[in-house]
Design a protein around this motif. Structure first.
Motif, PDB file in Angstrom:
ATOM      1  N   PRO A 133     -65.792  29.006 -22.734  1.00  0.00           N
ATOM      2  CA  PRO A 133     -66.539  30.277 -22.822  1.00  0.00           C
ATOM      3  C   PRO A 133     -67.985  30.088 -23.251  1.00  0.00           C
ATOM      4  O   PRO A 133     -68.812  30.984 -23.073  1.00  0.00           O
ATOM      5  CB  PRO A 133     -65.753  31.079 -23.870  1.00  0.00           C
ATOM      6  CG  PRO A 133     -64.996  30.068 -24.652  1.00  0.00           C
ATOM      7  CD  PRO A 133     -64.692  28.947 -23.710  1.00  0.00           C
ATOM      8  N   ASP A 134     -68.315  28.913 -23.812  1.00  0.00           N
ATOM      9  CA  ASP A 134     -69.681  28.643 -24.245  1.00  0.00           C
ATOM     10  C   ASP A 134     -70.538  27.988 -23.156  1.00  0.00           C
ATOM     11  O   ASP A 134     -71.685  27.617 -23.415  1.00  0.00           O
ATOM     12  CB  ASP A 134     -69.676  27.740 -25.481  1.00  0.00           C
ATOM     13  CG  ASP A 134     -69.050  28.432 -26.691  1.00  0.00           C
ATOM     14  OD1 ASP A 134     -69.228  29.661 -26.824  1.00  0.00           O
ATOM     15  OD2 ASP A 134     -68.368  27.754 -27.479  1.00  0.00           O
ATOM     16  N   LEU A 135     -69.979  27.832 -21.950  1.00  0.00           N
ATOM     17  CA  LEU A 135     -70.769  27.307 -20.841  1.00  0.00           C
ATOM     18  C   LEU A 135     -71.999  28.189 -20.650  1.00  0.00           C
ATOM     19  O   LEU A 135     -71.883  29.399 -20.471  1.00  0.00           O
ATOM     20  CB  LEU A 135     -69.922  27.294 -19.558  1.00  0.00           C
ATOM     21  CG  LEU A 135     -70.639  26.882 -18.269  1.00  0.00           C
ATOM     22  CD1 LEU A 135     -71.132  25.449 -18.350  1.00  0.00           C
ATOM     23  CD2 LEU A 135     -69.698  27.066 -17.071  1.00  0.00           C
ATOM     24  N   SER A 136     -73.170  27.572 -20.665  1.00  0.00           N
ATOM     25  CA  SER A 136     -74.406  28.363 -20.610  1.00  0.00           C
ATOM     26  C   SER A 136     -75.414  27.713 -19.685  1.00  0.00           C
ATOM     27  O   SER A 136     -75.315  26.525 -19.352  1.00  0.00           O
ATOM     28  CB  SER A 136     -75.018  28.500 -22.008  1.00  0.00           C
ATOM     29  OG  SER A 136     -75.485  27.235 -22.466  1.00  0.00           O
ATOM     30  N   LEU A 137     -76.392  28.506 -19.315  1.00  0.00           N
ATOM     31  CA  LEU A 137     -77.472  28.013 -18.464  1.00  0.00           C
ATOM     32  C   LEU A 137     -78.215  26.870 -19.129  1.00  0.00           C
ATOM     33  O   LEU A 137     -78.476  25.830 -18.504  1.00  0.00           O
ATOM     34  CB  LEU A 137     -78.426  29.175 -18.150  1.00  0.00           C
ATOM     35  CG  LEU A 137     -79.718  28.840 -17.406  1.00  0.00           C
ATOM     36  CD1 LEU A 137     -79.421  28.223 -16.049  1.00  0.00           C
ATOM     37  CD2 LEU A 137     -80.560  30.100 -17.247  1.00  0.00           C
ATOM     38  N   ALA A 173     -68.312  34.226 -10.378  1.00  0.00           N
ATOM     39  CA  ALA A 173     -67.551  34.168  -9.132  1.00  0.00           C
ATOM     40  C   ALA A 173     -66.499  33.060  -9.177  1.00  0.00           C
ATOM     41  O   ALA A 173     -65.361  33.247  -8.715  1.00  0.00           O
ATOM     42  CB  ALA A 173     -68.495  33.951  -7.952  1.00  0.00           C
ATOM     43  N   GLU A 174     -66.851  31.905  -9.747  1.00  0.00           N
ATOM     44  CA  GLU A 174     -65.892  30.805  -9.848  1.00  0.00           C
ATOM     45  C   GLU A 174     -64.749  31.157 -10.792  1.00  0.00           C
ATOM     46  O   GLU A 174     -63.574  30.877 -10.507  1.00  0.00           O
ATOM     47  CB  GLU A 174     -66.607  29.545 -10.334  1.00  0.00           C
ATOM     48  CG  GLU A 174     -67.495  28.905  -9.289  1.00  0.00           C
ATOM     49  CD  GLU A 174     -66.689  28.356  -8.130  1.00  0.00           C
ATOM     50  OE1 GLU A 174     -65.803  27.512  -8.361  1.00  0.00           O
ATOM     51  OE2 GLU A 174     -66.913  28.797  -6.994  1.00  0.00           O
ATOM     52  N   ARG A 175     -65.062  31.771 -11.924  1.00  0.00           N
ATOM     53  CA  ARG A 175     -64.015  32.156 -12.874  1.00  0.00           C
ATOM     54  C   ARG A 175     -63.081  33.204 -12.271  1.00  0.00           C
ATOM     55  O   ARG A 175     -61.855  33.129 -12.423  1.00  0.00           O
ATOM     56  CB  ARG A 175     -64.656  32.679 -14.167  1.00  0.00           C
ATOM     57  CG  ARG A 175     -65.186  31.571 -15.051  1.00  0.00           C
ATOM     58  CD  ARG A 175     -65.916  32.091 -16.269  1.00  0.00           C
ATOM     59  NE  ARG A 175     -66.196  30.995 -17.213  1.00  0.00           N
ATOM     60  CZ  ARG A 175     -67.118  31.037 -18.137  1.00  0.00           C
ATOM     61  NH1 ARG A 175     -67.878  32.131 -18.280  1.00  0.00           N
ATOM     62  NH2 ARG A 175     -67.307  30.004 -18.946  1.00  0.00           N
ATOM     63  N   LEU A 235     -46.868  31.210 -12.368  1.00  0.00           N
ATOM     64  CA  LEU A 235     -47.542  31.646 -13.587  1.00  0.00           C
ATOM     65  C   LEU A 235     -47.249  33.106 -13.928  1.00  0.00           C
ATOM     66  O   LEU A 235     -47.945  33.711 -14.751  1.00  0.00           O
ATOM     67  CB  LEU A 235     -49.053  31.449 -13.444  1.00  0.00           C
ATOM     68  CG  LEU A 235     -49.514  30.013 -13.191  1.00  0.00           C
ATOM     69  CD1 LEU A 235     -51.025  29.963 -12.993  1.00  0.00           C
ATOM     70  CD2 LEU A 235     -49.100  29.097 -14.340  1.00  0.00           C
ATOM     71  N   ALA A 236     -46.196  33.676 -13.326  1.00  0.00           N
ATOM     72  CA  ALA A 236     -45.883  35.097 -13.541  1.00  0.00           C
ATOM     73  C   ALA A 236     -45.524  35.400 -14.997  1.00  0.00           C
ATOM     74  O   ALA A 236     -45.648  36.545 -15.440  1.00  0.00           O
ATOM     75  CB  ALA A 236     -44.744  35.517 -12.616  1.00  0.00           C
ATOM     76  N   HIS A 237     -45.093  34.379 -15.743  1.00  0.00           N
ATOM     77  CA  HIS A 237     -44.724  34.597 -17.142  1.00  0.00           C
ATOM     78  C   HIS A 237     -45.941  34.702 -18.060  1.00  0.00           C
ATOM     79  O   HIS A 237     -45.814  35.120 -19.206  1.00  0.00           O
ATOM     80  CB  HIS A 237     -43.837  33.444 -17.618  1.00  0.00           C
ATOM     81  CG  HIS A 237     -44.546  32.117 -17.636  1.00  0.00           C
ATOM     82  ND1 HIS A 237     -44.809  31.411 -16.482  1.00  0.00           N
ATOM     83  CD2 HIS A 237     -45.068  31.381 -18.661  1.00  0.00           C
ATOM     84  CE1 HIS A 237     -45.434  30.289 -16.794  1.00  0.00           C
ATOM     85  NE2 HIS A 237     -45.611  30.254 -18.106  1.00  0.00           N
ATOM     86  N   ARG A 238     -47.100  34.324 -17.562  1.00  0.00           N
ATOM     87  CA  ARG A 238     -48.300  34.332 -18.411  1.00  0.00           C
ATOM     88  C   ARG A 238     -48.947  35.715 -18.376  1.00  0.00           C
ATOM     89  O   ARG A 238     -49.058  36.343 -17.330  1.00  0.00           O
ATOM     90  CB  ARG A 238     -49.306  33.289 -17.938  1.00  0.00           C
ATOM     91  CG  ARG A 238     -48.792  31.858 -17.986  1.00  0.00           C
ATOM     92  CD  ARG A 238     -49.910  30.878 -17.772  1.00  0.00           C
ATOM     93  NE  ARG A 238     -50.834  30.839 -18.909  1.00  0.00           N
ATOM     94  CZ  ARG A 238     -51.990  30.183 -18.905  1.00  0.00           C
ATOM     95  NH1 ARG A 238     -52.379  29.522 -17.825  1.00  0.00           N
ATOM     96  NH2 ARG A 238     -52.768  30.193 -19.975  1.00  0.00           N
ATOM     97  N   HIS A 239     -49.396  36.182 -19.515  1.00  0.00           N
ATOM     98  CA  HIS A 239     -50.075  37.473 -19.590  1.00  0.00           C
ATOM     99  C   HIS A 239     -51.418  37.399 -18.870  1.00  0.00           C
ATOM    100  O   HIS A 239     -52.048  36.330 -18.795  1.00  0.00           O
ATOM    101  CB  HIS A 239     -50.299  37.877 -21.051  1.00  0.00           C
ATOM    102  CG  HIS A 239     -49.038  38.151 -21.808  1.00  0.00           C
ATOM    103  ND1 HIS A 239     -48.140  39.119 -21.424  1.00  0.00           N
ATOM    104  CD2 HIS A 239     -48.525  37.569 -22.925  1.00  0.00           C
ATOM    105  CE1 HIS A 239     -47.126  39.131 -22.276  1.00  0.00           C
ATOM    106  NE2 HIS A 239     -47.332  38.195 -23.196  1.00  0.00           N
ATOM    107  N   PHE A 297     -58.542  34.360 -20.454  1.00  0.00           N
ATOM    108  CA  PHE A 297     -59.133  33.539 -21.513  1.00  0.00           C
ATOM    109  C   PHE A 297     -59.111  32.060 -21.148  1.00  0.00           C
ATOM    110  O   PHE A 297     -59.999  31.301 -21.547  1.00  0.00           O
ATOM    111  CB  PHE A 297     -58.403  33.767 -22.831  1.00  0.00           C
ATOM    112  CG  PHE A 297     -58.570  35.169 -23.378  1.00  0.00           C
ATOM    113  CD1 PHE A 297     -59.704  35.918 -23.115  1.00  0.00           C
ATOM    114  CD2 PHE A 297     -57.566  35.740 -24.155  1.00  0.00           C
ATOM    115  CE1 PHE A 297     -59.850  37.212 -23.601  1.00  0.00           C
ATOM    116  CE2 PHE A 297     -57.699  37.034 -24.656  1.00  0.00           C
ATOM    117  CZ  PHE A 297     -58.847  37.767 -24.371  1.00  0.00           C
ATOM    118  N   ALA A 298     -58.102  31.642 -20.374  1.00  0.00           N
ATOM    119  CA  ALA A 298     -58.006  30.236 -19.972  1.00  0.00           C
ATOM    120  C   ALA A 298     -59.156  29.824 -19.060  1.00  0.00           C
ATOM    121  O   ALA A 298     -59.477  28.629 -18.958  1.00  0.00           O
ATOM    122  CB  ALA A 298     -56.674  29.975 -19.277  1.00  0.00           C
TER     123      ALA A 298
END
Length: 319
Positions: free
Chosen positions: A227-231, A262-264, A277-281, A287-288
Motif C-alpha cells: 500500500p506504500d507503493l508511491s511515485l 488499473a493494475e490493482r 478464492l470464494a472463501h476469502r472476504h 487489502f492483499a
C-alpha cells in the motif's frame, strides 16, 4: 499435451499440403515451405492455459513466413514465445535475426511480418500470449522480438524458460482456475526476465525510453501489493525523477496513479472471479492488492466494472 494433428498415416504426397492447410493456416496463419516433399513429417499438440495457449511443434526442416497479406486477412494479436527443445530455429522480425538453441527462447509478434527458419528437424514449445497481457506489463514489444534469451547467466531468463516449459507440459491437466492464475504468473516472470535483460544492456537511444518503461512496469507489478507503493519510491528505484515516470506513462495516456489503480483492480477482479478464492472476504482481496480503504475500493471498482465487488463475484461464481 495430446496430439491434435500429425502427418503420420497420411500419404506421402499429401503430407506437406496437409501441414500447410491444417497447421499453418489454422495455428496462426502462415506460409510453410519445405524441400522434403513426401518425406516431410510433423506433429502439433495444443492445450489452452487461461488466456494463453501452449503448443508443441515437432517437424522436419521448413521455412515459415508470416506475410503482410496473411496479416491483412487476420485479426490475431499475439506474442509468441518459442522455447527451443531440440534442434535450432531462426527467427527474423523487425530488422533483427536470432537463432533459438535448445534451452533458449525468443519472441515474435503476429501483427508484423516474420520468418522462421528450420534447417533440420526440430521441436519447440510455443507459448502464445495475447499481446495485451505482455504489453500491459512492459509496454510496446517491438524492441524485444528476434532476440535470444536464456543462454546468459541471468537467472530470471533460465527461470522463465523452465517455468513456462514445464507449465506447458502440464497445461492439459490443470483445472481452469489454476491454469488462468499460472498463465498470469508465467507472463509476470517473463516480463521480469525481459526487463532485467534490457536494464543491463547498452541500448540505442531510440529504445532507451522503452526500456525504462519496461523496468517501471516490472517494478510496479512486483510491488503492487504494497500500500506504500508511491511515485517517488518507484522513481528512486529506477534512478529517474517522478516527473519522468509520469512522462513515460503519458506515452500510453495514463499516469503513475492511474496505472497502479488499473493494475490493482485487474488483480482484484481476477481473484473475485476465482472459485478457489470464494472463501476469502472481499476486503481481504482488496487489502492483499494494496488497497487500504474499503469504501474507496468499492467505489472505483464500480466505476471501472459497472457493479460492486460483491455483485461482480456473485455474477461470476453463478456460471
Amino acid at each position: 499435451m495430446p496430439i491434435q494433428f500429425t502427418t503420420d498415416g497420411s500419404p506421402g504426397y499429401r503430407r506437406l499440403a496437409l501441414w500447410q492447410d491444417i497447421v499453418c493456416d489454422v495455428f496462426v496463419g502462415l506460409d510453410c515451405k519445405s524441400d522434403l516433399g513426401s518425406a516431410f513429417r510433423g506433429s502439433v499438440t495444443q492445450a489452452p492455459l487461461g488466456r494463453a495457449v501452449c503448443s508443441e511443434v515437432c517437424s522436419d526442416r521448413q521455412h515459415v513466413f508470416r506475410t503482410p497479406s496473411r496479416i491483412a486477412r487476420s485479426d490475431q494479436d499475439f506474442v509468441l514465445v518459442a522455447l527451443g527443445n531440440r534442434g535450432d530455429g531462426g527467427v527474423v522480425q523487425d530488422g533483427r535475426e536470432t537463432v533459438i538453441h535448445p534451452g533458449e527462447f525468443a519472441l515474435y509478434d503476429t501483427t508484423r511480418p516474420y520468418e522462421l527458419k528450420f534447417n533440420d528437424a526440430f521441436t519447440q514449445t510455443i507459448f502464445k500470449v495475447p499481446r495485451e497481457m505482455l504489453q500491459r506489463r512492459l509496454g510496446a514489444t517491438e524492441t524485444l522480438t528476434a532476440m535470444s534469451f536464456g543462454a546468459d547467466v541471468l537467472p530470471l531468463e533460465r527461470l522463465a524458460y523452465d517455468f513456462i516449459f514445464r507449465l506447458c507440459q502440464s497445461a492439459d491437466r490443470l483445472a481452469p482456475d489454476n491454469a488462468a492464475a499460472l498463465s498470469e504468473q508465467a507472463v509476470d516472470l517473463l516480463a521480469m526476465a525481459l526487463s532485467e535483460r534490457l536494464g543491463k544492456t547498452s541500448l540505442p537511444s531510440s529504445t532507451h525510453r522503452s526500456a525504462l518503461l519496461y523496468r517501471l512496469k516490472a517494478h510496479i507489478r512486483a510491488h503492487l501489493a504494497d500500500p506504500d507503493l508511491s511515485l517517488s519510491e518507484a522513481a528512486a528505484a529506477l534512478g529517474i525523477s517522478p516527473r519522468y515516470v509520469n512522462d513515460l506513462l503519458a506515452d500510453e495516456d495514463t499516469s503513475f496513479q492511474r496505472h497502479v489503480l488499473a493494475e490493482r483492480l485487474a488483480q482484484c477482479r481476477r481473484d473475485l472471479a476465482s472459485p478457489v478464492l470464494a472463501h476469502r472476504h472481499v476486503s481481504e482481496i482488496a487489502f492483499a492488492w494494496g488497497f487500504n480503504d474499503l469504501s474507496h475500493f468499492g467505489r472505483v471498482f464500480r466505476e471501472h466494472f459497472g457493479m460492486s465487488p460483491r455483485d461482480f463475484r456473485q455474477s461470476q461464481l453463478r456460471h
